[in-house]
Design a protein around this motif. Structure first.
Motif, PDB file in Angstrom:
ATOM      1  N   GLY A  88       0.814  -1.212   0.000  1.00  0.00           N
ATOM      2  CA  GLY A  88       0.000   0.000   0.000  1.00  0.00           C
ATOM      3  C   GLY A  88       0.844   1.257   0.000  1.00  0.00           C
ATOM      4  N   GLU A  89       0.257   2.349   0.537  1.00  0.00           N
ATOM      5  CA  GLU A  89       0.893   3.662   0.492  1.00  0.00           C
ATOM      6  C   GLU A  89       1.509   4.020   1.836  1.00  0.00           C
ATOM      7  N   LEU A  90       2.414   5.006   1.779  1.00  0.00           N
ATOM      8  CA  LEU A  90       2.981   5.584   2.991  1.00  0.00           C
ATOM      9  C   LEU A  90       1.885   6.391   3.685  1.00  0.00           C
ATOM     10  N   GLU A  91       1.671   6.138   4.974  1.00  0.00           N
ATOM     11  CA  GLU A  91       0.595   6.802   5.712  1.00  0.00           C
ATOM     12  C   GLU A  91       1.161   7.601   6.880  1.00  0.00           C
ATOM     13  N   PHE A  92       0.438   8.698   7.241  1.00  0.00           N
ATOM     14  CA  PHE A  92       0.905   9.618   8.276  1.00  0.00           C
ATOM     15  C   PHE A  92      -0.200   9.863   9.299  1.00  0.00           C
ATOM     16  N   LEU A  93       0.216  10.247  10.503  1.00  0.00           N
ATOM     17  CA  LEU A  93      -0.672  10.730  11.550  1.00  0.00           C
ATOM     18  C   LEU A  93      -0.274  12.153  11.912  1.00  0.00           C
ATOM     19  N   PHE A  94      -1.236  12.912  12.451  1.00  0.00           N
ATOM     20  CA  PHE A  94      -0.943  14.281  12.899  1.00  0.00           C
ATOM     21  C   PHE A  94      -0.985  14.295  14.415  1.00  0.00           C
ATOM     22  N   GLU A  95       0.197  14.364  15.040  1.00  0.00           N
ATOM     23  CA  GLU A  95       0.298  14.316  16.493  1.00  0.00           C
ATOM     24  C   GLU A  95       1.159  15.459  16.999  1.00  0.00           C
ATOM     25  N   ASN A  96       0.648  16.204  17.982  1.00  0.00           N
ATOM     26  CA  ASN A  96       1.393  17.313  18.599  1.00  0.00           C
ATOM     27  C   ASN A  96       1.936  18.281  17.547  1.00  0.00           C
ATOM     28  N   ASN A  97       1.081  18.567  16.587  1.00  0.00           N
ATOM     29  CA  ASN A  97       1.410  19.504  15.509  1.00  0.00           C
ATOM     30  C   ASN A  97       2.572  19.020  14.640  1.00  0.00           C
ATOM     31  N   LYS A  98       2.766  17.722  14.613  1.00  0.00           N
ATOM     32  CA  LYS A  98       3.811  17.140  13.782  1.00  0.00           C
ATOM     33  C   LYS A  98       3.220  16.050  12.900  1.00  0.00           C
ATOM     34  N   ILE A  99       3.749  15.944  11.687  1.00  0.00           N
ATOM     35  CA  ILE A  99       3.310  14.899  10.766  1.00  0.00           C
ATOM     36  C   ILE A  99       4.224  13.691  10.961  1.00  0.00           C
ATOM     37  N   VAL A 100       3.641  12.617  11.475  1.00  0.00           N
ATOM     38  CA  VAL A 100       4.422  11.454  11.892  1.00  0.00           C
ATOM     39  C   VAL A 100       4.082  10.259  11.005  1.00  0.00           C
ATOM     40  N   VAL A 101       5.120   9.507  10.603  1.00  0.00           N
ATOM     41  CA  VAL A 101       4.913   8.321   9.778  1.00  0.00           C
ATOM     42  C   VAL A 101       4.212   7.246  10.610  1.00  0.00           C
ATOM     43  N   HIS A 102       3.154   6.691  10.034  1.00  0.00           N
ATOM     44  CA  HIS A 102       2.352   5.692  10.743  1.00  0.00           C
ATOM     45  C   HIS A 102       2.496   4.295  10.127  1.00  0.00           C
ATOM     46  N   LYS A 103       2.496   4.228   8.813  1.00  0.00           N
ATOM     47  CA  LYS A 103       2.601   2.945   8.115  1.00  0.00           C
ATOM     48  C   LYS A 103       3.582   3.089   6.959  1.00  0.00           C
ATOM     49  N   VAL A 104       4.524   2.109   6.864  1.00  0.00           N
ATOM     50  CA  VAL A 104       5.598   2.213   5.874  1.00  0.00           C
ATOM     51  C   VAL A 104       5.558   1.010   4.934  1.00  0.00           C
ATOM     52  N   PRO A 105       5.273   1.211   3.658  1.00  0.00           N
ATOM     53  CA  PRO A 105       5.405   0.118   2.677  1.00  0.00           C
ATOM     54  C   PRO A 105       6.884  -0.260   2.507  1.00  0.00           C
ATOM     55  N   SER A 106       7.113  -1.390   1.910  1.00  0.00           N
ATOM     56  CA  SER A 106       8.480  -1.913   1.827  1.00  0.00           C
ATOM     57  C   SER A 106       9.357  -1.187   0.825  1.00  0.00           C
ATOM     58  N   ALA A 158       8.240  23.795   4.300  1.00  0.00           N
ATOM     59  CA  ALA A 158       7.370  23.160   5.283  1.00  0.00           C
ATOM     60  C   ALA A 158       6.174  22.496   4.604  1.00  0.00           C
ATOM     61  N   VAL A 159       5.714  21.388   5.221  1.00  0.00           N
ATOM     62  CA  VAL A 159       4.566  20.650   4.707  1.00  0.00           C
ATOM     63  C   VAL A 159       3.359  20.934   5.595  1.00  0.00           C
ATOM     64  N   LYS A 160       2.230  21.211   4.962  1.00  0.00           N
ATOM     65  CA  LYS A 160       0.999  21.496   5.705  1.00  0.00           C
ATOM     66  C   LYS A 160       0.117  20.263   5.749  1.00  0.00           C
ATOM     67  N   TRP A 161      -0.545  20.074   6.892  1.00  0.00           N
ATOM     68  CA  TRP A 161      -1.453  18.935   7.073  1.00  0.00           C
ATOM     69  C   TRP A 161      -2.766  19.221   6.355  1.00  0.00           C
ATOM     70  N   PRO A 162      -3.310  18.265   5.614  1.00  0.00           N
ATOM     71  CA  PRO A 162      -4.543  18.501   4.827  1.00  0.00           C
ATOM     72  C   PRO A 162      -5.817  18.455   5.683  1.00  0.00           C
ATOM     73  N   GLY A 163      -6.043  19.480   6.514  1.00  0.00           N
ATOM     74  CA  GLY A 163      -7.278  19.572   7.281  1.00  0.00           C
ATOM     75  C   GLY A 163      -7.082  19.182   8.733  1.00  0.00           C
ATOM     76  N   LYS A 164      -7.533  20.064   9.671  1.00  0.00           N
ATOM     77  CA  LYS A 164      -7.353  19.800  11.088  1.00  0.00           C
ATOM     78  C   LYS A 164      -8.174  18.616  11.574  1.00  0.00           C
ATOM     79  N   SER A 165      -9.332  18.403  10.952  1.00  0.00           N
ATOM     80  CA  SER A 165     -10.205  17.309  11.388  1.00  0.00           C
ATOM     81  C   SER A 165      -9.698  15.946  10.935  1.00  0.00           C
ATOM     82  N   LYS A 166      -8.766  15.943  10.050  1.00  0.00           N
ATOM     83  CA  LYS A 166      -8.258  14.685   9.489  1.00  0.00           C
ATOM     84  C   LYS A 166      -7.190  14.121  10.426  1.00  0.00           C
ATOM     85  N   LYS A 167      -7.377  12.878  10.846  1.00  0.00           N
ATOM     86  CA  LYS A 167      -6.424  12.256  11.775  1.00  0.00           C
ATOM     87  C   LYS A 167      -5.273  11.566  11.057  1.00  0.00           C
ATOM     88  N   ASN A 168      -5.515  11.048   9.867  1.00  0.00           N
ATOM     89  CA  ASN A 168      -4.444  10.407   9.118  1.00  0.00           C
ATOM     90  C   ASN A 168      -4.638  10.691   7.637  1.00  0.00           C
TER      91      ASN A 168
END
Length: 939
Positions: A292-310, A333-343
């Motif tokens: 699948g795809e590289l996935e991210f989470l938004f935690e403490n105002n930081k974009i954090v890697v959540h799932k890593v494809p091989s 800098a990279v902006k998060w796509p929407g505050k309501s979006k968790k990942n």
């Protein structure tokens, strides 16, 4: 059931009957489609070696120099390192000297790695034998010989190894701190192998050869990636963690070429080139949850890697720092796509920020900025006769945090410049068969441990019994089928169940008795494969390197280059058919460039020594990578100051002139006055020795069991009246023994006094002079006859000193060497043979007496070099009963006429080996296809 295990060969144009086809389809219906079996990938070699090269090209690029008296116990490795220093002597000198110094050749950068102001402080991990530390020690010694020792300063401060016996080896040979586990080096504080808390010392060069087990192509069916929790991935990630915590200025990583190097670079640099995301950087078929795809989470105002494809070299939990546009180094800098979006996925993140997948680079937070550059190397390109393909990665902290720093290009340029093709073949790096190490090993084979293994082999039923077959049999059967080798052809060993075998008379019988039927049958397959090759060879008389621990579907009968060893692997059981013996652990270390005879070793077993060698870095290669790291900044400064566009042009110019960086006396001029005394009169010496010729034959080696210093317990021997091959009665047992049925065998009885080699050697030593001096007038005459083709001019200025007395088959040999007075290299050899000096032929009896052979080594020492074995340029012979000693000189060029006559017919060598018409047909078909692309001259 049997046909399912061993599928029959496919037949062209033949259809199954309706019932058979229906039955086959019904049987196949419930089964899942299986992948290709390993043994099904076997393909025989059908093209001759060097098929695209002319004879002149082969002679110039693939031939070896005569070893010139060089033995494995000599300092071969030191000389190879010295040659590397000589190649970059001028560049290295300016890199190491103080910054205020200047000279005609350019300005020094000063403070380079390894200088007095910036000592090279080395830390190693997972490096096996700690070849980097050994290499730096040899570098220091060689620089001192060249008057540059005061400029270089280094220290080895820590090692890390998990295996207890390797820890013991490291503790004996190095004074550095020793840690047990790379994954615990970042503990605060870490504990050493003795359980004591030992803070990690500061270091500026980290060299790690992380585990290659899961990345290796030998694991092609079971390879796992970095994230799959294998030992290869865990050790690499632990090394990365150490880099980020300790922040050394430089690092060098080594692993197999099949490792995921692009991903490894991404882990270290924290930068992912998005255009490479679609490429298959994964080396495994994928682990569940890694698609699948590289996935991210938004935690403490930081974009954090959540799932890593091989296909991404990023760790879970990594924080996105931004991205770089095109070739720009500015991080946006990279902006998060929407505050309501968790990942979100990488695609969503790219779309929201306008990131281009084709041109842009995703940047992750790192505690320190590193740049990387990796290069593929082959051990045989650095002076060692071994094909070992590896990749080395140079890691450095760029000046001013410039990620586009190009220092790696200069590092690779120097690494390639230090390449030096192999000058001496595999045989120059293995021990003499009568060496003490080999004698002890053979005694162990004949001792309790060997007899215990022997009993197990003798109890094994028929390996070829298909009803009780194990998983190895399909490999052997498939290899025989595709080679066109008869299923029951066993001409080399005549092996059978319960330990039955009859082997060639030069093989070690005690070793083969300990080998299972699978290994012995593999020897038959490889022997047949060598005979089947487009350029047919008898493996008994050609240099081959066979790893018989491999399956028949994996091992090839020859490597890519003749006379070069295959890759040394942990646990590999290597057999040399032309020598009839295995390759010992100490010899594997020598082939890796590890100076075995200067190491402090304990009770390491053969398996452990082989494991040390298989996991080691090739010393000359890792030495080249470190020398390149020490000098790459100096080369960059020189290149920027020059008008050259090509780095290699600059490198050639700055290293061209370094006359005083060669060791004093390294140039052999053959004119140094070594001795001014009386000429040795060999006539009375040869007359006395000729009287001992019969005794020399009787006390010589009569059986292979005696070749390592042992004396056979038997007094009865079998000897061929034609070729003089011989064996003792004890080694010609009816069930296990040597093949002598094709020889004209005669019985010979020797008393214990006649066969007493110790007594004869004492008598011989009492007669041999400690040194010889050649007559200048005779040598000058020899030089004038053929325009000194053999380069004997000047040999009268040398003393020939007795080197050793050796017991051989049907003869004894005394070897005298003339050596250069400064560096000790042999420049000539005079060999005295006592006993059978010429074997019997069908038209002449054997010649018994004394023969002296003179060789000059200058053709292999000085330009123009002469490749291949150097033949004696002069021979002196004194036959038993003849009072006249005769000298003969080899004609430099001669023409003769050879007439070949015969009668009747006999099977060809390939037929005798067991090759069928299928092999013949395939070779002809392959030759007809290849001949269209190349015009061959008449044979």
């Amino acid at each position: 059931e049997w046909e399912e295990f061993f599928p029959p060969p496919a037949t062209k144009g033949r259809k199954k009957s309706g019932a058979a086809a229906k039955k086959s389809s019904e049987a196949a219906e419930p089964k899942k489609k299986e992948g290709k079996k390993m043994y099904e990938s076997f393909k025989p070699m059908s093209n001759p070696i060097y098929m695209d090269m002319s004879l002149d090209e082969i002679q110039k690029t693939k031939s070896f120099l005569d070893p010139c008296g060089m033995e494995a116990t000599d300092d071969i490795i030191d000389r190879l390192v010295g040659q590397q220093l000589e190649k970059i002597g001028n560049l290295l000198h300016r890199a190491l000297r103080p910054p205020e110094s200047s000279g005609s050749k350019g300005t020094s950068v000063g403070g380079s790695l390894g200088s007095q102001t910036n000592p090279l402080v080395l830390g190693t991990a997972c490096s096996g034998t700690d070849a980097p530390a050994l290499a730096l020690t040899i570098v220091q010694e060689q620089l001192e010989r060249r008057g540059m020792g005061h400029l270089f300063k280094h220290d080895h401060v820590f090692s890390c190894e998990v295996e207890p016996y390797k820890q013991a080896y490291l503790a004996r040979n190095f004074d550095s701190k020793l840690y047990p586990d790379i994954s615990k080096l970042c503990d605060d504080p870490p504990r050493d192998v003795y359980g004591q808390e030992q803070p990690l010392p500061e270091f500026n060069l980290f060299v790690a050869g992380t585990s290659c087990k899961n990345f290796s192509m030998l694991m092609s069916n079971k390879r796992i990636d970095i994230e799959d929790k294998g030992c290869s991935g865990e050790t690499f990630l632990a090394a990365c963690e150490l880099l980020f915590k300790e922040k050394p200025k430089y690092a060098i990583f080594e692993n197999v070429i099949g490792a995921p190097w692009e991903k490894m670079s991404e882990y270290i640099t924290g930068r992912v080139k998005l255009s490479s995301c679609d490429s298959n950087k994964s080396i495994s078929k994928g682990t569940k949850g890694k698609e699948g795809e590289l996935e991210f989470l938004f935690e403490n105002n930081k974009i954090v890697v959540h799932k890593v494809p091989s296909v991404f070299g990023v760790r879970c939990g990594a924080v996105v720092d931004g991205y770089c546009k095109g070739s720009s180094t500015k991080v946006i800098a990279v902006k998060w796509p929407g505050k309501s979006k968790k990942n979100c996925t990488l695609t969503e993140l790219m779309k929201h920020n306008g990131i281009s997948k084709k041109d842009d680079t995703l940047v992750f937070e790192n505690e320190v900025m590193y740049c990387t550059h990796y290069s593929k190397v082959d051990t045989k390109q650095y002076g060692l006769p071994q094909t070992r393909l590896r990749t080395y990665m140079f890691v450095w902290r760029p000046d001013d945090d410039n990620f586009d720093d190009d220092l790696g290009q200069y590092w690779e340029a120097i690494l390639k410049y230090l390449e030096s093709p192999v000058r001496h073949s595999l045989e120059s790096f293995i021990l003499e068969v009568d060496h003490d190490i080999i004698r002890v090993f053979r005694e162990a084979l004949n001792g309790p441990a060997g007899r215990h293994t022997h009993r197990g082999v003798n109890q094994a039923p028929d390996f070829w019994n298909k009803e009780n077959a194990n998983a190895n049999l399909p490999h052997n059967m498939t290899a025989r089928e595709r080679l066109g080798l008869d299923e029951f052809a066993r001409p080399q060993t005549k092996w059978g169940p319960f330990g039955e075998m009859h082997i060639p008379p030069h093989w070690w019988l005690e070793y083969l008795k300990c080998q299972g039927q699978r290994s012995v049958d593999l020897l038959e397959i490889l022997h047949g494969s060598a005979a089947r090759d487009a350029e047919s060879h008898d493996s008994n008389f050609a240099s081959f390197f066979w790893n018989i621990s491999q399956n028949a579907s994996k091992e090839k009968h020859r490597s890519a280059v003749s006379g070069i060893a295959g890759c040394i692997t942990p646990g590999g059981d290597v057999f040399l058919p032309h020598a009839g013996r295995p390759l010992l652990g100490c010899e594997k270390l020598l082939l890796q460039g590890i100076p075995y005879f200067r190491l402090l070793l304990g009770n390491e077993t053969e398996v452990q020594l082989g494991d040390l060698a298989g996991n080691a870095m090739s010393l000359t290669v890792v030495c080249a990578t470190m020398l390149a790291a020490m000098t790459c900044k100096q080369l960059r400064k020189d290149h920027q100051a020059s008008s050259n566009k090509d780095i290699h042009a600059t490198l050639n110019s700055v290293t061209a002139d370094h006359p005083f960086y060669k060791a004093k006396g390294a140039e052999l001029d053959g004119q140094i006055k070594q001795f001014d005394g009386e000429v040795t009169d060999t006539k009375p010496l040869f007359l006395k020795l000729s009287e001992l010729a019969e005794s020399a034959i009787k006390s010589s080696i009569w059986c292979t069991c005696e070749t390592s210093g042992r004396i056979s317990h038997s007094s009865d021997f079998l000897r061929c009246a034609v070729c003089s091959v011989a064996s003792c009665r004890d080694c010609c047992h009816g069930k296990q023994g040597y093949q002598l049925d094709s020889h004209d065998i005669k019985d010979v009885h020797l008393t214990s006094d006649e066969h007493d080699s110790n007594s004869f050697e004492m008598t011989l030593r009492s007669l041999m002079p400690p040194s010889l001096h050649m007559d200048k007038e005779g040598l000058d005459k020899m030089a004038s006859l053929c325009d000194d083709k053999y380069r004997v001019d000047g040999l009268s200025d040398y003393v020939f000193v007795l080197h050793r007395i050796k017991r051989h088959r049907m003869k004894w040999i005394a070897v005298y060497y003339a050596r250069d007075g400064v560096i000790g290299e042999a420049v000539a050899e005079f060999k005295i043979i006592i006993g059978e000096v010429e074997s019997r032929s069908e038209t002449a009896d054997r010649v018994i007496g004394v023969q002296g052979e003179l060789k000059s080594f200058f053709p292999a020492r000085k330009e123009p070099l002469q490749f291949g074995n150097i033949e004696p340029c002069a021979i002196a012979r004194q036959c038993t009963g003849d009072l006249n000693m005769k000298w003969a000189m080899r004609a430099p060029e001669s023409t003769t006429c050879l007439k070949v006559v015969g009668h009747g017919s006999t099977d060809s060598f390939r037929v005798q080996v067991g090759l069928t018409k299928d092999a013949d047909a395939e070779l002809k078909e392959n030759a007809s296809a290849k001949i269209k692309a190349k015009k061959f001259g008449a044979a």
